[in-house]
Enzyme design. Sequence first.
Site, PDB file in Angstrom:
ATOM      1  N   GLY A 174       1.608   9.779  12.596  1.00  0.00           N
ATOM      2  CA  GLY A 174       2.093   9.218  13.853  1.00  0.00           C
ATOM      3  C   GLY A 174       3.263   8.266  13.693  1.00  0.00           C
ATOM      4  N   LYS A 211      -3.606   3.475  -2.635  1.00  0.00           N
ATOM      5  CA  LYS A 211      -4.927   4.092  -2.760  1.00  0.00           C
ATOM      6  C   LYS A 211      -4.861   5.510  -2.222  1.00  0.00           C
ATOM      7  CE  LYS A 211      -7.621  -0.151  -2.063  1.00  0.00           C
ATOM      8  NZ  LYS A 211      -6.569  -1.089  -1.726  1.00  0.00           N
ATOM      9  N   ALA A 237      -2.668   1.799  13.614  1.00  0.00           N
ATOM     10  CA  ALA A 237      -2.400   3.238  13.669  1.00  0.00           C
ATOM     11  C   ALA A 237      -2.893   3.824  14.982  1.00  0.00           C
ATOM     12  CB  ALA A 237      -3.060   3.928  12.486  1.00  0.00           C
ATOM     13  N   MET A 262      -9.428   8.011   8.756  1.00  0.00           N
ATOM     14  CA  MET A 262      -9.796   8.616   7.470  1.00  0.00           C
ATOM     15  C   MET A 262     -10.865   9.698   7.639  1.00  0.00           C
ATOM     16  SD  MET A 262      -9.946   5.035   5.323  1.00  0.00           S
ATOM     17  CE  MET A 262     -10.860   4.200   6.651  1.00  0.00           C
ATOM     18  N   GLY A 313      -0.430  -0.186   9.214  1.00  0.00           N
ATOM     19  CA  GLY A 313      -1.205  -0.542  10.397  1.00  0.00           C
ATOM     20  C   GLY A 313      -1.380  -2.034  10.526  1.00  0.00           C
ATOM     21  N   ASP A 314      -2.621  -2.458  10.737  1.00  0.00           N
ATOM     22  CA  ASP A 314      -2.948  -3.875  10.888  1.00  0.00           C
ATOM     23  C   ASP A 314      -3.867  -4.297   9.747  1.00  0.00           C
ATOM     24  OD1 ASP A 314      -3.199  -6.308  12.985  1.00  0.00           O
ATOM     25  OD2 ASP A 314      -5.139  -5.954  12.029  1.00  0.00           O
ATOM     26  N   ASP A 327       0.833  -1.199   0.000  1.00  0.00           N
ATOM     27  CA  ASP A 327       0.000   0.000   0.000  1.00  0.00           C
ATOM     28  C   ASP A 327       0.871   1.253   0.000  1.00  0.00           C
ATOM     29  OD1 ASP A 327      -2.278  -1.504   0.063  1.00  0.00           O
ATOM     30  OD2 ASP A 327      -2.628  -1.286   2.212  1.00  0.00           O
TER      31      ASP A 327
END
Length: 267
Positions: free
Chosen positions: A208, A67, A129, A179, A99-100, A45
Amino acid sequence: MTEASPSKERQFGTVYLVGAGPGDPDLLTIKAARLIERARLIVHDGLVADEIMAMARPDARLISVAKKRARHTLPQEDINALLVAEAKAGHDVVRLKGGDPFIFGRGGEEAEDLRAAGVSVEVVPGISAANGCAAEALLPLTHREDASAVSFVAGQCKGLSEQNWAGLAGKGRTLVIYMGVATAEPITEKLIDDGLSPDTPVAVLENGTRGESRAIRTLLTDLGAMIARENVRSPALIVVGDVVKRSNALDLFNIVRTERAQVESEA
């Protein structure tokens, strides 16, 4: 002499859905780091930090499926098909996500399609995050005196108006919004309409755990204006609730209250 058995058809590869965490390479799990360093194929990503991508071997094939809001390099269905095709070609694939994978990472959708195609899939969790960014800002998502529940929601997911957030924010609760930067104004209206006080503390955690990270706190009523004033950009999280007061974020509470008091006194 018995006839040799025909060679077996090549086995499918395995797809690893790997969480890259919020950005700091030191927050990768050991398993994630090993997979990244050994992978011959990484589908990644756009939110994966450059420092993490630099861990890939020099001869690795890197495919970006980044994206951005309202614009996808590949639709999700095409990403799923790409993963299936590469695995069926016999390639092990590291599908690297910020993130996850299972927290707003669409990992569930990819896992379902892979399993339906008969492809082996393994999930390697990452620090979300929410966890990573809040920890950096010394912002506890739960606290015995302030919050015994925490909820994660998306600020843009199948239309903000279609989401039911009733009861997710308020006394004793923490709400983390992914988001949500571009929809901060309607988010504020939505929460206040649901009965949340305009003076509820909120924090915005931008980039972060990365070198350019910022953590800013203000009041719910000032959220949209503060994001515009401070030129906040994604990736960023919004945290809503009393736990925000315990963070070490840049404190704009008093500025907002002072400005409001001045306006009220002049009225």
